[in-house]
Design a protein around this motif. Structure first.
Motif, PDB file in Angstrom:
ATOM      1  N   ILE A   1      48.684  28.708  77.517  1.00 49.13           N
ATOM      2  CA  ILE A   1      47.737  28.135  78.302  1.00 49.13           C
ATOM      3  C   ILE A   1      46.255  29.002  77.833  1.00 49.13           C
ATOM      4  O   ILE A   1      45.078  28.385  77.798  1.00 49.13           O
ATOM      5  CB  ILE A   1      48.040  28.106  79.941  1.00 49.13           C
ATOM      6  N   VAL A   2      46.372  29.992  77.597  1.00 46.82           N
ATOM      7  CA  VAL A   2      45.329  31.033  77.263  1.00 46.82           C
ATOM      8  C   VAL A   2      44.845  30.608  76.023  1.00 46.82           C
ATOM      9  O   VAL A   2      43.579  30.262  75.790  1.00 46.82           O
ATOM     10  CB  VAL A   2      45.513  32.784  77.382  1.00 46.82           C
TER      11      VAL A   2
ATOM     12  N   GLY B   1      33.052  29.715  81.852  1.00 49.00           N
ATOM     13  CA  GLY B   1      34.468  29.775  82.038  1.00 49.00           C
ATOM     14  C   GLY B   1      35.193  30.756  81.078  1.00 49.00           C
ATOM     15  O   GLY B   1      36.034  31.493  81.435  1.00 49.00           O
ATOM     16  N   SER B   2      34.563  31.377  80.037  1.00 50.37           N
ATOM     17  CA  SER B   2      34.969  32.299  79.135  1.00 50.37           C
ATOM     18  C   SER B   2      34.797  33.672  79.910  1.00 50.37           C
ATOM     19  O   SER B   2      35.591  34.502  79.648  1.00 50.37           O
ATOM     20  CB  SER B   2      33.819  32.452  77.674  1.00 50.37           C
TER      21      SER B   2
ATOM     22  N   TYR C   1      32.927  25.196  84.419  1.00 50.01           N
ATOM     23  CA  TYR C   1      33.749  26.226  83.751  1.00 50.01           C
ATOM     24  C   TYR C   1      34.296  25.595  82.465  1.00 50.01           C
ATOM     25  O   TYR C   1      34.808  26.505  81.507  1.00 50.01           O
ATOM     26  CB  TYR C   1      35.159  26.270  84.620  1.00 50.01           C
ATOM     27  N   PHE C   2      34.468  24.355  82.048  1.00 47.67           N
ATOM     28  CA  PHE C   2      34.712  23.849  80.917  1.00 47.67           C
ATOM     29  C   PHE C   2      33.743  23.117  80.195  1.00 47.67           C
ATOM     30  O   PHE C   2      32.675  22.604  80.837  1.00 47.67           O
ATOM     31  CB  PHE C   2      35.957  22.748  81.132  1.00 47.67           C
TER      32      PHE C   2
ATOM     33  N   ALA D   1      39.781  27.043  73.719  1.00 49.33           N
ATOM     34  CA  ALA D   1      38.957  25.997  73.031  1.00 49.33           C
ATOM     35  C   ALA D   1      38.132  25.146  74.225  1.00 49.33           C
ATOM     36  O   ALA D   1      37.347  24.476  73.956  1.00 49.33           O
ATOM     37  CB  ALA D   1      40.182  25.242  72.224  1.00 49.33           C
ATOM     38  N   LEU D   2      38.595  25.540  75.243  1.00 43.64           N
ATOM     39  CA  LEU D   2      38.040  24.392  76.411  1.00 43.64           C
ATOM     40  C   LEU D   2      36.839  24.770  77.082  1.00 43.64           C
ATOM     41  O   LEU D   2      36.221  24.160  77.717  1.00 43.64           O
ATOM     42  CB  LEU D   2      39.193  23.948  77.314  1.00 43.64           C
ATOM     43  N   VAL D   3      37.098  26.413  77.458  1.00 40.46           N
ATOM     44  CA  VAL D   3      35.984  26.951  78.376  1.00 40.46           C
ATOM     45  C   VAL D   3      34.460  27.057  77.942  1.00 40.46           C
ATOM     46  O   VAL D   3      34.267  26.873  76.754  1.00 40.46           O
ATOM     47  CB  VAL D   3      36.477  28.442  78.742  1.00 40.46           C
TER      48      VAL D   3
END
Length: 201
Positions: free
Chosen positions: A181-182, A193-194, A139-140, A187-189
């Motif tokens: 958090i969103v 995950g997106s 997911y990341f 930037a992480l997904v």
């Protein structure tokens, strides 16, 4: 929990309700009156207002930790878990009046520092755990420095909240943690995950 511990918890809960609503600028006489107990009763359980306040803050954090942990476990994936965690933080903070934060900053700055808020270190640990899971499950992004990312999200979020928004009594505090958090998750997904993030939005 012992009977004494249960009574102490009952009084910290009552005191916290008063602090949340009316702020901290009151004597023990005023506080006990608003709680519906005698000052002697409070002194039987707490040596000072400062000790009572410390117990209130720690009790609030423990309750928050438990609620956030349960909420995160109910999610279907780590992206949802992290979003749910920050929604819970918003829920807790929205129950606190602006005067509570103002008094905390002015009278007890040691409790309002970002380092103390992440006494809230538990949230950093939750972020670390679920980002790690998210990397393993795809997911990341695989190239994340998970420790750095987790510390950055927890520290920067609370630092900005306390030092900028609360200090300026900004209307942007509403749902701040849900929004931040969103912003960070984008930037992480990974692609996987997106898709989850887009559905949640």
């Amino acid at each position: 929990m012992t009977n004494s511990g249960k009574r102490q918890k009952k009084y910290t809960d009552k005191a916290m309700e008063v602090f949340k609503r009316d702020g901290l600028r009151m004597s023990l006489d005023e506080l006990s009156g608003k709680m519906g107990v005698t000052k002697k009763t409070l002194y039987n359980h707490f040596e000072s207002k400062e000790i009572l306040l410390c117990q209130c803050v720690m009790s609030m954090m423990n309750d928050m930790k438990e609620q956030i942990g349960m909420t995160m476990k109910k999610a279907d994936n780590p992206v949802e878990s992290l979003i749910n965690a920050f929604v819970e933080v918003d829920n807790y903070f929205s129950s606190l009046s602006p005067i509570f934060f103002y008094d905390m900053r002015k009278m007890y700055p040691e409790y309002a520092r970002p380092e103390h808020a992440t006494g809230f270190g538990f949230l950093n640990q939750y972020i670390l755990e679920y980002v790690n899971i998210g990397v393993l499950e795809g997911y990341f992004r695989q190239d994340l420095q998970v420790q750095l990312v987790s510390e950055y999200i927890s520290y920067s979020s609370f630092s900005y909240y306390f030092n900028k928004l609360i200090e300026n009594n900004s209307s942007e505090t509403k749902n701040f943690f849900s929004k931040i958090i969103v912003f960070n998750l984008r930037a992480l997904v990974s692609e996987k995950g997106s898709k989850v993030l887009n559905i949640k939005l």
